[in-house]
Design a protein around this motif. Structure first.
Motif, PDB file in Angstrom:
ATOM      1  N   SER A 100      32.116  45.714  23.030  1.00 43.97           N
ATOM      2  CA  SER A 100      31.499  47.002  23.297  1.00 43.97           C
ATOM      3  C   SER A 100      32.337  47.828  24.277  1.00 43.97           C
ATOM      4  O   SER A 100      32.547  49.030  24.077  1.00 43.97           O
ATOM      5  CB  SER A 100      30.088  46.785  23.840  1.00 43.97           C
ATOM      6  N   LEU A 101      32.831  47.185  25.334  1.00 47.19           N
ATOM      7  CA  LEU A 101      33.647  47.916  26.302  1.00 47.19           C
ATOM      8  C   LEU A 101      34.974  48.359  25.692  1.00 47.19           C
ATOM      9  O   LEU A 101      35.470  49.442  26.009  1.00 47.19           O
ATOM     10  CB  LEU A 101      33.883  47.074  27.554  1.00 47.19           C
ATOM     11  N   GLN A 102      35.535  47.558  24.812  1.00 53.05           N
ATOM     12  CA  GLN A 102      36.738  47.982  24.092  1.00 53.05           C
ATOM     13  C   GLN A 102      36.450  49.240  23.281  1.00 53.05           C
ATOM     14  O   GLN A 102      37.265  50.166  23.244  1.00 53.05           O
ATOM     15  CB  GLN A 102      37.251  46.859  23.179  1.00 53.05           C
ATOM     16  N   GLN A 103      35.297  49.279  22.642  1.00 47.39           N
ATOM     17  CA  GLN A 103      34.920  50.456  21.866  1.00 47.39           C
ATOM     18  C   GLN A 103      34.732  51.679  22.755  1.00 47.39           C
ATOM     19  O   GLN A 103      34.917  52.808  22.308  1.00 47.39           O
ATOM     20  CB  GLN A 103      33.650  50.180  21.056  1.00 47.39           C
ATOM     21  N   LEU A 104      34.377  51.451  24.025  1.00 51.84           N
ATOM     22  CA  LEU A 104      34.239  52.552  24.981  1.00 51.84           C
ATOM     23  C   LEU A 104      35.584  52.982  25.568  1.00 51.84           C
ATOM     24  O   LEU A 104      35.644  53.904  26.361  1.00 51.84           O
ATOM     25  CB  LEU A 104      33.293  52.162  26.122  1.00 51.84           C
ATOM     26  N   GLY A 105      36.655  52.287  25.186  1.00 46.87           N
ATOM     27  CA  GLY A 105      37.988  52.682  25.631  1.00 46.87           C
ATOM     28  C   GLY A 105      38.615  51.827  26.705  1.00 46.87           C
ATOM     29  O   GLY A 105      39.727  52.109  27.148  1.00 46.87           O
ATOM     30  N   PHE A 106      37.947  50.767  27.140  1.00 52.96           N
ATOM     31  CA  PHE A 106      38.543  49.872  28.121  1.00 52.96           C
ATOM     32  C   PHE A 106      39.589  49.016  27.400  1.00 52.96           C
ATOM     33  O   PHE A 106      39.305  48.418  26.360  1.00 52.96           O
ATOM     34  CB  PHE A 106      37.481  49.011  28.795  1.00 52.96           C
ATOM     35  N   SER A 107      40.788  48.961  27.944  1.00 53.08           N
ATOM     36  CA  SER A 107      41.894  48.341  27.222  1.00 53.08           C
ATOM     37  C   SER A 107      42.275  46.938  27.684  1.00 53.08           C
ATOM     38  O   SER A 107      43.015  46.246  26.989  1.00 53.08           O
ATOM     39  CB  SER A 107      43.128  49.238  27.317  1.00 53.08           C
ATOM     40  N   ASP A 108      41.788  46.509  28.836  1.00 52.96           N
ATOM     41  CA  ASP A 108      42.179  45.207  29.377  1.00 52.96           C
ATOM     42  C   ASP A 108      40.931  44.375  29.680  1.00 52.96           C
ATOM     43  O   ASP A 108      40.601  44.118  30.834  1.00 52.96           O
ATOM     44  CB  ASP A 108      43.033  45.407  30.635  1.00 52.96           C
ATOM     45  N   VAL A 109      40.225  43.993  28.614  1.00 54.09           N
ATOM     46  CA  VAL A 109      38.952  43.286  28.732  1.00 54.09           C
ATOM     47  C   VAL A 109      39.100  41.865  28.194  1.00 54.09           C
ATOM     48  O   VAL A 109      39.669  41.671  27.123  1.00 54.09           O
ATOM     49  CB  VAL A 109      37.835  44.006  27.937  1.00 54.09           C
ATOM     50  N   HIS A 110      38.578  40.910  28.955  1.00 51.80           N
ATOM     51  CA  HIS A 110      38.561  39.509  28.526  1.00 51.80           C
ATOM     52  C   HIS A 110      37.150  38.964  28.668  1.00 51.80           C
ATOM     53  O   HIS A 110      36.383  39.431  29.507  1.00 51.80           O
ATOM     54  CB  HIS A 110      39.493  38.663  29.401  1.00 51.80           C
ATOM     55  N   SER A 111      36.855  37.945  27.877  1.00 53.46           N
ATOM     56  CA  SER A 111      35.598  37.215  27.982  1.00 53.46           C
ATOM     57  C   SER A 111      35.936  35.777  28.339  1.00 53.46           C
ATOM     58  O   SER A 111      36.927  35.221  27.846  1.00 53.46           O
ATOM     59  CB  SER A 111      34.851  37.268  26.642  1.00 53.46           C
ATOM     60  N   LEU A 112      35.133  35.181  29.208  1.00 50.06           N
ATOM     61  CA  LEU A 112      35.349  33.789  29.594  1.00 50.06           C
ATOM     62  C   LEU A 112      34.788  32.877  28.504  1.00 50.06           C
ATOM     63  O   LEU A 112      33.572  32.842  28.279  1.00 50.06           O
ATOM     64  CB  LEU A 112      34.670  33.505  30.940  1.00 50.06           C
ATOM     65  N   ALA A 113      35.663  32.177  27.816  1.00 48.94           N
ATOM     66  CA  ALA A 113      35.250  31.269  26.741  1.00 48.94           C
ATOM     67  C   ALA A 113      34.343  30.182  27.299  1.00 48.94           C
ATOM     68  O   ALA A 113      34.670  29.541  28.288  1.00 48.94           O
ATOM     69  CB  ALA A 113      36.477  30.647  26.078  1.00 48.94           C
ATOM     70  N   GLY A 114      33.188  30.007  26.692  1.00 42.91           N
ATOM     71  CA  GLY A 114      32.238  28.994  27.145  1.00 42.91           C
ATOM     72  C   GLY A 114      31.383  29.427  28.312  1.00 42.91           C
ATOM     73  O   GLY A 114      30.456  28.723  28.701  1.00 42.91           O
ATOM     74  N   GLY A 115      31.702  30.576  28.907  1.00 43.90           N
ATOM     75  CA  GLY A 115      30.894  31.165  29.961  1.00 43.90           C
ATOM     76  C   GLY A 115      30.745  30.329  31.218  1.00 43.90           C
ATOM     77  O   GLY A 115      31.575  29.474  31.537  1.00 43.90           O
ATOM     78  N   PHE A 116      29.668  30.616  31.925  1.00 49.32           N
ATOM     79  CA  PHE A 116      29.377  29.956  33.198  1.00 49.32           C
ATOM     80  C   PHE A 116      29.253  28.449  33.023  1.00 49.32           C
ATOM     81  O   PHE A 116      29.712  27.681  33.875  1.00 49.32           O
ATOM     82  CB  PHE A 116      28.087  30.536  33.797  1.00 49.32           C
ATOM     83  N   GLU A 117      28.665  28.014  31.927  1.00 49.44           N
ATOM     84  CA  GLU A 117      28.511  26.570  31.704  1.00 49.44           C
ATOM     85  C   GLU A 117      29.867  25.882  31.615  1.00 49.44           C
ATOM     86  O   GLU A 117      30.064  24.818  32.191  1.00 49.44           O
ATOM     87  CB  GLU A 117      27.679  26.305  30.454  1.00 49.44           C
ATOM     88  N   ALA A 118      30.811  26.468  30.886  1.00 49.37           N
ATOM     89  CA  ALA A 118      32.141  25.866  30.768  1.00 49.37           C
ATOM     90  C   ALA A 118      32.845  25.850  32.123  1.00 49.37           C
ATOM     91  O   ALA A 118      33.514  24.873  32.470  1.00 49.37           O
ATOM     92  CB  ALA A 118      32.973  26.625  29.734  1.00 49.37           C
TER      93      ALA A 118
END
Length: 129
Positions: A100-118
């Motif tokens: 969603s943030l990429q669609q809003l124009g943010f170009s350097d976005v990452h997601s933490l694989a597995g999240g807080f649990e990982a």
């Protein structure tokens, strides 16, 4: 065509960049804003050190003016090239949020694989302060 939640998340993951906990802890992105997209009660129970809580439900509406984005009184919009690392409990919400943030124009976005649990399962530091 109707998609399941799992399919929707898988599609988002194919269009975003994910970091695993080891990558993030070994080489934290310089000047990256670490955003916990979980609900406030989840955040209060524990989160990554330095993370700000910006829940998924309001993320798109509040990201541009959030103080953690470095906005000042004269600059009311977040810089679209500011590095962002998003996470949730297991990585699904943060993958959708990153897309969603990429669609809003943010170009350097990452997601933490597995999240807080990982992150926690890898024995990495957490806080609830």
């Amino acid at each position: 065509m109707t998609l399941s939640v799992e399919q929707l998340v898988a599609q988002a993951r194919s269009r975003i960049r994910e970091l695993d906990p080891g990558e993030l802890s070994a080489s934290p992105a310089r000047d990256a804003v670490l955003i916990d997209v979980r609900e406030p009660d989840e955040y209060a129970q524990g989160h990554l050190p330095g993370a700000v809580n910006l829940p998924r439900g309001v993320l798109e509406f509040q990201i541009h003016a959030h103080p953690a984005m470095g906005c000042t009184a004269s600059e009311s919009l977040a810089l679209p090239d500011r590095p962002l690392v998003l996470y949730c409990r297991t990585g699904g919400r943060s993958a959708l949020a990153a897309e969603s943030l990429q669609q809003l124009g943010f170009s350097d976005v990452h997601s933490l694989a597995g999240g807080f649990e990982a992150w926690r399962n890898a024995g990495l530091p957490t806080t609830n302060a």
